[in-house]
Motif scaffolding. Sequence first.
Motif, short mmCIF file in Angstrom:
data_model
loop_
_atom_site.label_atom_id
_atom_site.label_comp_id
_atom_site.label_asym_id
_atom_site.label_seq_id
_atom_site.Cartn_x
_atom_site.Cartn_y
_atom_site.Cartn_z
N ARG A 160 48.35 -28.88 18.89
CA ARG A 160 47.04 -29.45 18.56
C ARG A 160 46.95 -30.88 19.05
O ARG A 160 47.95 -31.58 19.15
N VAL A 161 45.73 -31.29 19.36
CA VAL A 161 45.48 -32.64 19.83
C VAL A 161 44.41 -33.28 18.94
O VAL A 161 43.70 -32.60 18.20
N ASP A 162 44.29 -34.58 19.04
CA ASP A 162 43.33 -35.33 18.24
C ASP A 162 41.90 -34.92 18.57
O ASP A 162 41.57 -34.65 19.73
N ASN A 163 41.05 -34.88 17.57
CA ASN A 163 39.65 -34.47 17.78
C ASN A 163 38.86 -35.47 18.63
O ASN A 163 37.80 -35.12 19.15
N ALA A 164 39.36 -36.69 18.79
CA ALA A 164 38.69 -37.66 19.65
C ALA A 164 38.65 -37.17 21.10
O ALA A 164 37.74 -37.52 21.86
N ILE A 165 39.62 -36.35 21.49
CA ILE A 165 39.64 -35.79 22.84
C ILE A 165 38.43 -34.88 23.04
O ILE A 165 37.80 -34.88 24.10
N GLY A 166 38.06 -34.13 22.01
CA GLY A 166 36.89 -33.27 22.09
C GLY A 166 35.61 -34.06 22.25
O GLY A 166 34.71 -33.67 23.01
N ALA A 167 35.50 -35.17 21.53
CA ALA A 167 34.31 -36.02 21.66
C ALA A 167 34.21 -36.60 23.07
O ALA A 167 33.13 -36.64 23.66
N THR A 168 35.35 -37.01 23.61
CA THR A 168 35.37 -37.53 24.98
C THR A 168 35.01 -36.44 25.98
O THR A 168 34.27 -36.68 26.93
N PHE A 169 35.52 -35.24 25.75
CA PHE A 169 35.22 -34.12 26.63
C PHE A 169 33.72 -33.81 26.62
O PHE A 169 33.12 -33.59 27.67
N GLY A 170 33.11 -33.83 25.47
CA GLY A 170 31.67 -33.58 25.39
C GLY A 170 30.85 -34.66 26.07
O GLY A 170 29.86 -34.38 26.75
N ASP A 209 31.85 -36.66 28.51
CA ASP A 209 32.13 -36.70 29.94
C ASP A 209 32.17 -35.31 30.57
O ASP A 209 32.83 -35.12 31.60
N ALA A 210 31.48 -34.35 29.98
CA ALA A 210 31.51 -32.97 30.49
C ALA A 210 31.04 -32.90 31.93
O ALA A 210 31.58 -32.13 32.73
N GLU A 211 30.05 -33.69 32.30
CA GLU A 211 29.56 -33.67 33.66
C GLU A 211 30.63 -34.13 34.64
O GLU A 211 30.78 -33.57 35.73
N GLN A 212 31.40 -35.13 34.27
CA GLN A 212 32.47 -35.63 35.13
C GLN A 212 33.56 -34.58 35.31
O GLN A 212 34.12 -34.44 36.39
N PHE A 213 33.86 -33.82 34.26
CA PHE A 213 34.92 -32.83 34.33
C PHE A 213 34.48 -31.53 34.98
O PHE A 213 35.25 -30.89 35.69
N THR A 214 33.25 -31.09 34.72
CA THR A 214 32.81 -29.77 35.15
C THR A 214 31.79 -29.79 36.28
O THR A 214 31.59 -28.78 36.93
N GLY A 215 31.11 -30.90 36.47
CA GLY A 215 30.04 -30.96 37.45
C GLY A 215 28.72 -30.44 36.90
O GLY A 215 27.73 -30.37 37.61
N CYS A 216 28.69 -30.08 35.61
CA CYS A 216 27.48 -29.56 34.97
C CYS A 216 27.16 -30.43 33.75
O CYS A 216 28.04 -31.03 33.15
N LEU A 217 25.89 -30.44 33.38
CA LEU A 217 25.47 -31.21 32.20
C LEU A 217 25.79 -30.45 30.92
O LEU A 217 25.68 -29.22 30.89
N PRO A 218 26.18 -31.15 29.86
CA PRO A 218 26.38 -30.47 28.58
C PRO A 218 25.03 -30.02 28.03
O PRO A 218 24.04 -30.74 28.11
N ALA A 219 24.99 -28.80 27.48
CA ALA A 219 23.73 -28.24 26.99
C ALA A 219 23.78 -28.00 25.49
O ALA A 219 23.15 -27.10 24.97
#
Length: 168
Positions: free
Chosen positions: A124-134, A136-146
């Motif tokens: 398990r990892v810290d939940n702050a990683i999930g907030a960062t992922f959400g 910066d989703a466009e930077q990671f995936t090339g798509c906008l978070p919906a």
Amino acid sequence: MKKILFSTMTVLALAACEDPYNREGVGFTGIDGEPRSISDVQGAAAFLSPATNVPAELAVLPAVPVVTDQTDPQKVARVAIDNGGRSDTDAVVLTGSDTNLFLSTVNVNGTLYGVLRTANNSTRVDNAIGATFGRDAEQFTGCLPAGDVYRKGNSDRSSGFAVALNCS
């Protein structure tokens, strides 16, 4: 007629000298100094290391298709997390200081999700990683978070995160 023929032949001759696939250098627009393209040559102004191009690596991998009868958004996202990639063959490996995270895309009932998860459910990892992922989703995936970022875990630590993506 000779002037037109001569100028046309000159333009064609100069155009034939250029190799469109030659990416050894990067030209500049001359107006604002920004590179006009990326470069594969290390040290060039617009060099982009292949290891840092996560959306391109993710685009090569197919989205995992999943069908479920769940309708609650959190449960659908949990299905996406459970089916997300866990190895370098079906996900992009993001190396961290503590543990490796795996980024993949999962298509659940026609909705594309970006999934970031650990190698197994016990890590398990810290939940702050999930907030960062959400964020910066466009930077990671090339798509906008919906939508919102959903997680699989407890209030402090989680084993995976999912966010619906808008790639249109």
